[in-house]
Design a protein around this motif. Structure first.
Motif, short mmCIF file in Angstrom:
data_model
loop_
_atom_site.label_atom_id
_atom_site.label_comp_id
_atom_site.label_asym_id
_atom_site.label_seq_id
_atom_site.Cartn_x
_atom_site.Cartn_y
_atom_site.Cartn_z
N ARG A 155 -11.04 2.15 92.29
CA ARG A 155 -11.52 3.00 91.07
C ARG A 155 -10.98 2.91 89.82
NH1 ARG A 155 -14.54 7.60 92.78
NH2 ARG A 155 -14.77 7.92 95.24
N LEU A 156 -9.64 2.83 89.86
CA LEU A 156 -8.83 2.61 88.57
C LEU A 156 -9.50 1.29 87.94
CD1 LEU A 156 -5.31 3.77 89.37
CD2 LEU A 156 -6.82 4.99 87.49
N PHE A 157 -9.49 -0.01 88.50
CA PHE A 157 -9.99 -1.07 88.21
C PHE A 157 -11.27 -1.04 87.55
CE2 PHE A 157 -12.06 -5.26 88.76
CZ PHE A 157 -11.32 -6.02 87.95
N ALA A 160 -11.50 0.96 84.53
CA ALA A 160 -11.03 0.15 83.44
C ALA A 160 -11.85 -0.62 82.86
CB ALA A 160 -9.64 -0.50 83.98
N VAL A 161 -12.46 -1.46 83.66
CA VAL A 161 -13.67 -2.38 83.05
C VAL A 161 -14.63 -1.62 82.35
CG1 VAL A 161 -15.30 -4.16 83.75
CG2 VAL A 161 -12.96 -4.21 84.60
N LEU A 162 -15.15 -0.56 82.81
CA LEU A 162 -16.30 0.10 82.16
C LEU A 162 -15.91 0.82 81.08
CD1 LEU A 162 -18.25 1.25 85.39
CD2 LEU A 162 -18.76 -0.55 83.99
N THR A 163 -14.48 1.10 81.06
CA THR A 163 -14.06 1.76 79.79
C THR A 163 -14.06 0.98 78.86
OG1 THR A 163 -12.44 3.28 80.93
CG2 THR A 163 -12.06 2.93 78.79
N LEU A 164 -13.69 -0.38 79.03
CA LEU A 164 -13.75 -1.41 77.98
C LEU A 164 -14.95 -1.86 77.43
CD1 LEU A 164 -12.35 -3.48 76.16
CD2 LEU A 164 -12.30 -5.05 78.27
N LEU A 165 -15.95 -1.92 78.40
CA LEU A 165 -17.32 -2.26 78.01
C LEU A 165 -18.16 -1.12 77.24
CD1 LEU A 165 -18.50 -3.79 81.25
CD2 LEU A 165 -18.07 -5.02 79.35
N THR A 166 -17.68 0.06 77.63
CA THR A 166 -18.38 1.45 76.82
C THR A 166 -17.41 1.53 75.51
OG1 THR A 166 -18.72 2.44 78.96
CG2 THR A 166 -18.76 4.03 77.02
#
Length: 329
Positions: A155-157, A160-166
């Motif tokens: 979930r954290l990974f 983190a990926v979707l946080t960067l994309l957003t």
């Protein structure tokens, strides 16, 4: 009322029998109205919603809600709505938003029906909007190690990926945990953005941030712990991640066009464009000269370096252009 503002809570639900009734019952007393929206569940969710709403409305039949302008008063605490077909969590939230706007609610929060959102911290989510410091507030489970302890590494990974994309898509570079659905939004924002254009399914929260940025609305992150229980996730990650990635790429281009191209080419957009062109040119040249050396290799490196530098400059421009839109809780 809360700090002089009327407050509503939208409870979107899909197959949450056994949870949704308790969520509705534990909404704090300062909330003026609850909007429970069933997104065409196939279990007993709708029955649970209507039964709980009936009991709560019967108990508080004489309690009235008065809008901030002293206008209409209401006698029901819980408003129910049901979609005829499953349209997605975003669509359910939008149904609740529209009902709240019709009622003249000043601040509208969202508490999902799975019980993952602690009602005891709703005031902290609402505060930045009720106090006029932000137009949109959202929970953030990633800021503190103890708050994200309940999240698995997977979930954290993914987060983190979707946080960067957003961050890239929305321009809110200081924001974290964009999938967090524990939110509050002002009536002004809901009346300004085009709700019909916001994504209907999982990814609604990410897309909402892009729309907020296009209209230059301020946002606030509110630290909160991750909470997981016996609820079942309805997200299919094999399809969710690619779909959301494509959505965010499209919305990034839309934001750049509306904010930085419609009234003439802004340097920020130019830097993004040159950065992408440089990287593509470098990669393309590198593929053509994969087995060669000398000048060809240097040319590839120059293209990649130029593209990378332009993208870094674009990000810095973007961050600076939007930093005033992110406020401290």
């Amino acid at each position: 009322m809360y700090k002089g503002q009327t407050v509503g809570v939208v409870v979107p639900a899909y197959n949450e029998a056994g949870f949704v009734g308790e969520v509705i019952a534990t909404v704090p007393a300062f909330v003026d109205r609850i909007y429970a929206v069933d997104d065409a569940s196939t279990d007993d969710t709708w029955t649970e919603i209507t039964e709980r709403a009936q009991r709560m409305n019967d108990r508080q039949r004489e309690r009235s809600l008065v809008t901030a302008d002293g206008g209409v008063s209401y006698r029901q605490r819980v408003v129910t709505a049901r979609h005829e077909r499953n349209r997605g969590v975003g669509a359910a939230i939008k149904t609740g938003y529209r009902l709240a706007v019709e009622d003249g609610i000043d601040v509208v929060a969202v508490m999902n029906a799975d019980g993952q959102m602690d009602p005891d911290i709703l005031d902290r989510i609402v505060d930045p909007v009720a106090e006029g410091r932000a137009d949109y507030a959202k929970g953030n489970r990633l800021e503190r190690p103890e708050y994200r302890a309940a999240m698995s590494r997977w979930r954290l990974f993914g987060n983190a990926v979707l946080t960067l994309l957003t961050k890239v898509a929305s321009g809110y570079w200081g924001m974290m945990d964009p999938q967090n659905g524990y939110t509050a939004v002002s009536r002004e924002a809901l009346e300004t953005i085009d709700l019909d254009a916001v994504y209907d399914r999982f990814g609604f929260c990410n897309d909402m941030l892009v729309h907020m940025n296009v209209h230059r609305f301020r946002i606030a992150d509110v630290d909160m712990p991750a909470v997981y229980g016996e609820e079942t996730s309805h997200i299919e990650y094999s399809s969710f991640v690619p779909q959301l990635s494509l959505l965010l790429a499209r919305q990034f281009l839309w934001r750049l066009r509306v904010r930085h191209l419609d009234d003439g080419v802004h340097p920020l957009a130019a830097c993004y464009g040159f950065g992408v062109i440089g990287l593509l040119a470098g990669l393309g040249h590198g593929v053509r000269s994969l087995w060669s050396a000398g000048e060809s290799g240097r040319t590839t490196g120059y293209g990649l370096l130029f593209g990378a530098v332009m993208l870094v400059v674009a990000v810095l421009f973007d961050w600076r252009d939007n930093e005033e839109l992110e406020v401290e809780r």
